[in-house]
Write a protein that holds these residues in place. Structure first.
Motif, PDB file in Angstrom:
ATOM      1  N   LEU A  35       0.835  -1.205   0.000  1.00  0.00           N
ATOM      2  CA  LEU A  35       0.000   0.000   0.000  1.00  0.00           C
ATOM      3  C   LEU A  35       0.868   1.253   0.000  1.00  0.00           C
ATOM      4  O   LEU A  35       0.536   2.250  -0.646  1.00  0.00           O
ATOM      5  CB  LEU A  35      -0.925  -0.012   1.218  1.00  0.00           C
ATOM      6  N   PHE A  36       1.977   1.208   0.740  1.00  0.00           N
ATOM      7  CA  PHE A  36       2.901   2.350   0.760  1.00  0.00           C
ATOM      8  C   PHE A  36       3.392   2.672  -0.644  1.00  0.00           C
ATOM      9  O   PHE A  36       3.332   3.832  -1.094  1.00  0.00           O
ATOM     10  CB  PHE A  36       4.092   2.042   1.674  1.00  0.00           C
ATOM     11  N   TYR A  37       3.860   1.659  -1.382  1.00  0.00           N
ATOM     12  CA  TYR A  37       4.401   1.898  -2.720  1.00  0.00           C
ATOM     13  C   TYR A  37       3.308   2.332  -3.704  1.00  0.00           C
ATOM     14  O   TYR A  37       3.541   3.204  -4.549  1.00  0.00           O
ATOM     15  CB  TYR A  37       5.121   0.648  -3.233  1.00  0.00           C
ATOM     16  N   VAL A  38       2.128   1.738  -3.590  1.00  0.00           N
ATOM     17  CA  VAL A  38       1.020   2.120  -4.477  1.00  0.00           C
ATOM     18  C   VAL A  38       0.625   3.574  -4.240  1.00  0.00           C
ATOM     19  O   VAL A  38       0.501   4.367  -5.184  1.00  0.00           O
ATOM     20  CB  VAL A  38      -0.194   1.190  -4.281  1.00  0.00           C
ATOM     21  N   THR A  41       3.412   6.022  -5.341  1.00  0.00           N
ATOM     22  CA  THR A  41       3.501   6.137  -6.805  1.00  0.00           C
ATOM     23  C   THR A  41       2.343   6.952  -7.366  1.00  0.00           C
ATOM     24  O   THR A  41       2.545   7.868  -8.177  1.00  0.00           O
ATOM     25  CB  THR A  41       3.510   4.741  -7.447  1.00  0.00           C
ATOM     26  N   VAL A  42       1.128   6.627  -6.951  1.00  0.00           N
ATOM     27  CA  VAL A  42      -0.055   7.320  -7.460  1.00  0.00           C
ATOM     28  C   VAL A  42      -0.004   8.803  -7.124  1.00  0.00           C
ATOM     29  O   VAL A  42      -0.270   9.662  -7.985  1.00  0.00           O
ATOM     30  CB  VAL A  42      -1.344   6.678  -6.905  1.00  0.00           C
ATOM     31  N   MET A  45       2.784  10.641  -9.145  1.00  0.00           N
ATOM     32  CA  MET A  45       2.387  10.812 -10.547  1.00  0.00           C
ATOM     33  C   MET A  45       1.320  11.892 -10.682  1.00  0.00           C
ATOM     34  O   MET A  45       1.361  12.707 -11.611  1.00  0.00           O
ATOM     35  CB  MET A  45       1.879   9.484 -11.110  1.00  0.00           C
ATOM     36  N   ALA A  46       0.367  11.901  -9.747  1.00  0.00           N
ATOM     37  CA  ALA A  46      -0.710  12.889  -9.804  1.00  0.00           C
ATOM     38  C   ALA A  46      -0.167  14.298  -9.631  1.00  0.00           C
ATOM     39  O   ALA A  46      -0.543  15.227 -10.361  1.00  0.00           O
ATOM     40  CB  ALA A  46      -1.752  12.588  -8.728  1.00  0.00           C
ATOM     41  N   CYS A  47       0.750  14.482  -8.672  1.00  0.00           N
ATOM     42  CA  CYS A  47       1.292  15.825  -8.401  1.00  0.00           C
ATOM     43  C   CYS A  47       2.226  16.296  -9.510  1.00  0.00           C
ATOM     44  O   CYS A  47       2.320  17.491  -9.778  1.00  0.00           O
ATOM     45  CB  CYS A  47       2.013  15.832  -7.055  1.00  0.00           C
ATOM     46  N   ILE A  48       2.910  15.344 -10.144  1.00  0.00           N
ATOM     47  CA  ILE A  48       3.783  15.709 -11.267  1.00  0.00           C
ATOM     48  C   ILE A  48       2.954  16.155 -12.466  1.00  0.00           C
ATOM     49  O   ILE A  48       3.264  17.146 -13.130  1.00  0.00           O
ATOM     50  CB  ILE A  48       4.701  14.523 -11.638  1.00  0.00           C
ATOM     51  N   ALA A  62      -3.074  12.636   2.024  1.00  0.00           N
ATOM     52  CA  ALA A  62      -2.603  11.479   1.261  1.00  0.00           C
ATOM     53  C   ALA A  62      -1.123  11.216   1.557  1.00  0.00           C
ATOM     54  O   ALA A  62      -0.698  10.056   1.668  1.00  0.00           O
ATOM     55  CB  ALA A  62      -2.806  11.714  -0.235  1.00  0.00           C
ATOM     56  N   LEU A  63      -0.349  12.277   1.706  1.00  0.00           N
ATOM     57  CA  LEU A  63       1.065  12.131   2.054  1.00  0.00           C
ATOM     58  C   LEU A  63       1.225  11.565   3.461  1.00  0.00           C
ATOM     59  O   LEU A  63       2.150  10.789   3.730  1.00  0.00           O
ATOM     60  CB  LEU A  63       1.780  13.482   1.939  1.00  0.00           C
TER      61      LEU A  63
END
Length: 250
Positions: A35-38, A41-42, A45-48, A62-63
């Motif tokens: 769950l940490f990695y998911v 990553t999500v 990617m969203a913030c980028i 979320a962070l």
């Protein structure tokens, strides 16, 4: 010093498990790690892709969820971090879920349609992303509490409830310290929301809310926060199923 002596007297030894049982329990660690990695990553990617998301209160929490699932609950050295982040993540997930639901159904019914245009995707995708960001976290954190309750009770060490129930004396310093732990569980989400406001963000600026009613939003948020915190403390206050107590060094 008094608290450490008192808590040392009440070290509870878990029911003995053989090696196979311990290995079976290891899947919970890898589930949290997954769950940490998911989530990491999500959210990255969203913030980028959409840098404006960093101003969203949801992203801030979320962070926190990312940091929470990174912690290894089996490690005693993580106790302070667990005591700090657990309430912020668990209680905060429910508070944000309720406030965000108010936003899209009461304060700004056209929010998801506007967000879909801003992010160049369909309204259906906007609903899916909203559910992922606001409705899924409380479910994941409740499941996490259920699966790891034994470890979480040990890390929070809210022993005064059991001692008082057994009619045993609890020192003032123990009560003060454990009361502070409870207040941290309940009010760290409110502290983070306050920091968000102090950083210059508001629902009007970030979510384009035109008919925000603080007379509704603040009481609903506070009540949700306190109720979720009280429920969490209720589950954490019991010492795990255990054998008889032992004295360290005895």
């Amino acid at each position: 010093m008094e608290e450490s002596q008192e808590e040392e007297e009440y070290v509870y030894i878990p029911i003995l498990q053989d090696h196979k049982q311990l290995l079976k329990e290891r899947w919970k660690f890898w589930l949290r790690k997954g769950l940490f990695y998911v989530l990491l990553t999500v959210n990255m990617m969203a913030c980028i892709k959409f840098p404006f998301l960093i101003t969203n209160l949801t992203t801030w929490f979320a962070l926190v969820h990312v940091l929470w699932f990174e912690l290894d609950l089996a490690q005693g050295r993580n106790s302070i971090l667990i005591q700090f982040f657990h309430g912020m993540s668990f209680v905060g997930s429910y508070t944000i879920c309720v406030l965000a639901t108010l936003l899209i159904f009461v304060f700004n019914p056209g929010f998801l349609e506007e967000r879909s245009k801003k992010e160049h995707h369909s309204v259906a995708i906007a609903w899916l992303l909203f559910a992922w960001s606001h409705w899924l976290p409380p479910i994941l954190l409740s499941l996490d509490l259920y699966l790891n309750l034994d470890l979480l009770q040990r890390r929070h060490r809210l022993t005064m409830f059991r001692l008082l129930k057994e009619g045993q004396e609890v020192s003032k310093i123990t009560m003060v310290r454990q009361t502070i732990r409870i207040l941290v569980i309940i009010f760290t989400p409110i502290a983070l929301i306050s920091v968000w406001y102090l950083a210059g963000f508001t629902p009007q600026k970030v979510y384009d809310t035109t008919n925000l009613n603080y007379g509704i939003g603040i009481p609903v948020g506070l009540v949700t926060n306190i109720l979720a915190g009280a429920v969490l403390v209720y589950f954490l206050k019991e010492i795990p199923n255990a054998q008889k107590r032992v004295t360290i060094g005895g």
